[in-house]
Design an enzyme around this catalytic site. Structure first.
Site, PDB file in Angstrom:
ATOM      1  N   PRO A  14       0.789  -1.228   0.000  1.00 56.20           N
ATOM      2  CA  PRO A  14       0.000   0.000   0.000  1.00 56.20           C
ATOM      3  C   PRO A  14       0.824   1.283   0.000  1.00 56.20           C
ATOM      4  O   PRO A  14       1.854   1.369   0.671  1.00 56.20           O
ATOM      5  CB  PRO A  14      -0.827  -0.103   1.285  1.00 56.20           C
ATOM      6  CG  PRO A  14      -0.198  -1.178   2.090  1.00 56.20           C
ATOM      7  CD  PRO A  14       0.477  -2.101   1.132  1.00 56.20           C
ATOM      8  N   ASN A  15       0.340   2.218  -0.789  1.00 55.01           N
ATOM      9  CA  ASN A  15       0.859   3.591  -0.890  1.00 55.01           C
ATOM     10  C   ASN A  15       2.186   3.697  -1.648  1.00 55.01           C
ATOM     11  O   ASN A  15       2.669   4.805  -1.875  1.00 55.01           O
ATOM     12  CB  ASN A  15       0.989   4.242   0.504  1.00 55.01           C
ATOM     13  CG  ASN A  15      -0.338   4.298   1.214  1.00 55.01           C
ATOM     14  OD1 ASN A  15      -1.308   4.797   0.651  1.00 55.01           O
ATOM     15  ND2 ASN A  15      -0.419   3.771   2.421  1.00 55.01           N
ATOM     16  N   TYR A  32      10.821   9.278   1.607  1.00 55.30           N
ATOM     17  CA  TYR A  32      10.921   8.197   0.624  1.00 55.30           C
ATOM     18  C   TYR A  32      11.633   8.575  -0.673  1.00 55.30           C
ATOM     19  O   TYR A  32      11.796   7.722  -1.553  1.00 55.30           O
ATOM     20  CB  TYR A  32       9.515   7.655   0.314  1.00 55.30           C
ATOM     21  CG  TYR A  32       8.817   7.098   1.544  1.00 55.30           C
ATOM     22  CD1 TYR A  32       9.346   6.001   2.222  1.00 55.30           C
ATOM     23  CD2 TYR A  32       7.645   7.677   2.041  1.00 55.30           C
ATOM     24  CE1 TYR A  32       8.730   5.496   3.358  1.00 55.30           C
ATOM     25  CE2 TYR A  32       7.021   7.174   3.169  1.00 55.30           C
ATOM     26  CZ  TYR A  32       7.571   6.080   3.834  1.00 55.30           C
ATOM     27  OH  TYR A  32       6.957   5.583   4.959  1.00 55.30           O
ATOM     28  N   ASN A  71       8.135  -5.209  -0.522  1.00 53.99           N
ATOM     29  CA  ASN A  71       7.994  -4.073   0.379  1.00 53.99           C
ATOM     30  C   ASN A  71       6.521  -4.040   0.768  1.00 53.99           C
ATOM     31  O   ASN A  71       5.684  -3.596  -0.009  1.00 53.99           O
ATOM     32  CB  ASN A  71       8.401  -2.758  -0.291  1.00 53.99           C
ATOM     33  CG  ASN A  71       8.327  -1.592   0.691  1.00 53.99           C
ATOM     34  OD1 ASN A  71       7.734  -1.712   1.764  1.00 53.99           O
ATOM     35  ND2 ASN A  71       8.921  -0.473   0.325  1.00 53.99           N
ATOM     36  N   GLU A  75      12.755  -8.843   2.364  1.00 55.60           N
ATOM     37  CA  GLU A  75      11.918  -7.703   2.740  1.00 55.60           C
ATOM     38  C   GLU A  75      12.703  -6.417   2.493  1.00 55.60           C
ATOM     39  O   GLU A  75      13.875  -6.333   2.860  1.00 55.60           O
ATOM     40  CB  GLU A  75      11.557  -7.834   4.219  1.00 55.60           C
ATOM     41  CG  GLU A  75      10.720  -6.690   4.750  1.00 55.60           C
ATOM     42  CD  GLU A  75      10.496  -6.806   6.256  1.00 55.60           C
ATOM     43  OE1 GLU A  75      10.559  -7.915   6.815  1.00 55.60           O
ATOM     44  OE2 GLU A  75      10.296  -5.749   6.887  1.00 55.60           O
ATOM     45  N   ARG A  94      12.727   5.064  13.009  1.00 58.26           N
ATOM     46  CA  ARG A  94      11.504   5.854  12.876  1.00 58.26           C
ATOM     47  C   ARG A  94      10.604   5.642  14.097  1.00 58.26           C
ATOM     48  O   ARG A  94      11.090   5.289  15.166  1.00 58.26           O
ATOM     49  CB  ARG A  94      10.816   5.495  11.560  1.00 58.26           C
ATOM     50  CG  ARG A  94      11.696   5.829  10.348  1.00 58.26           C
ATOM     51  CD  ARG A  94      10.969   5.621   9.050  1.00 58.26           C
ATOM     52  NE  ARG A  94       9.809   6.502   8.946  1.00 58.26           N
ATOM     53  CZ  ARG A  94       8.832   6.328   8.047  1.00 58.26           C
ATOM     54  NH1 ARG A  94       8.885   5.325   7.188  1.00 58.26           N
ATOM     55  NH2 ARG A  94       7.810   7.169   8.009  1.00 58.26           N
TER      56      ARG A  94
HETATM   57  C1  DQA Z   1       8.064   1.508   4.124  1.00 51.85           C
HETATM   58  C2  DQA Z   1       8.056   1.726   5.641  1.00 51.85           C
HETATM   59  C3  DQA Z   1       6.670   1.493   6.232  1.00 51.85           C
HETATM   60  O1  DQA Z   1       6.688   1.724   7.627  1.00 51.85           O
HETATM   61  C4  DQA Z   1       5.666   2.440   5.602  1.00 51.85           C
HETATM   62  O2  DQA Z   1       4.383   2.174   6.088  1.00 51.85           O
HETATM   63  C5  DQA Z   1       5.712   2.382   4.112  1.00 51.85           C
HETATM   64  C6  DQA Z   1       6.999   2.357   3.443  1.00 51.85           C
HETATM   65  C7  DQA Z   1       9.419   1.856   3.483  1.00 51.85           C
HETATM   66  O3  DQA Z   1       9.636   1.442   2.351  1.00 51.85           O
HETATM   67  O4  DQA Z   1      10.235   2.559   4.085  1.00 51.85           O
HETATM   68  O5  DQA Z   1       4.678   2.416   3.445  1.00 51.85           O
HETATM   69  O6  DQA Z   1       7.796   0.131   3.871  1.00 51.85           O
END
Ligand code: DQA
Length: 145
Positions: free
Chosen positions: A10-11, A23, A74, A98, A107
């Protein structure tokens, strides 16, 4: 040729727009294009999948059974709570790496724990878009060993 599936959760389709200070500015398409070139050099076949839905990610992992040799994933925020995705990786018995762009260990507290990591051969976190390259080198090395 060994086959690797790259799964983004997601996202991650919003990379390039989303929280660029965290990011970076590369889009997912740009990252995937670089990975495609690197896969060619490493003599790997590569495919890409992105979904914002947990069930679709699980279905994609299942579809890799007997079809792919390695998985790069991811899981986005699912990293921190999707035992279902973690179980899916275990159930197909395919080596998985991963990946995170950010260093999840420096974080917020809730990001420091990955429920996916125990199902993977390793975790790469904190190198921005280059984390994906490192994951591909890692899976190539693992599959050639
Ligand atoms: C992430 C880290 C996760 O905590 C976050 O929710 C993401 C991106 C990363 O690539 O740093 O969506 O997976």
């Amino acid at each position: 040729m060994k086959k690797v599936m790259v799964i983004n959760g997601p996202n991650l389709n919003m990379l390039g727009v989303r929280e660029r200070d965290v990011y970076g500015t590369d889009t997912l398409e740009e990252i995937n294009e670089r990975l495609r070139k690197l896969a060619g050099k490493l003599k790997l076949e590569i495919e890409f999948f992105q979904s914002n839905a947990e069930g679709e990610i699980i279905d994609k992992i299942h579809s890799c059974y007997k079809a792919y040799d390695g998985i790069i994933i991811n899981p986005g925020a699912y990293t921190h709570y999707s035992h279902a995705i973690s179980d899916a990786i275990k159930s197909v018995d395919i080596p998985a790496v991963e990946v995170h762009l950010s260093n999840i260990h420096r974080r917020e507290e809730f990001r420091k724990n990955s429920v996916i990591a125990p199902s993977c051969i390793g975790q790469i976190s904190g190198f921005g878009a280059y984390s994906y390259n490192l994951a591909l080198y890692a899976i190539a090395n693992y599959l050639n060993a």
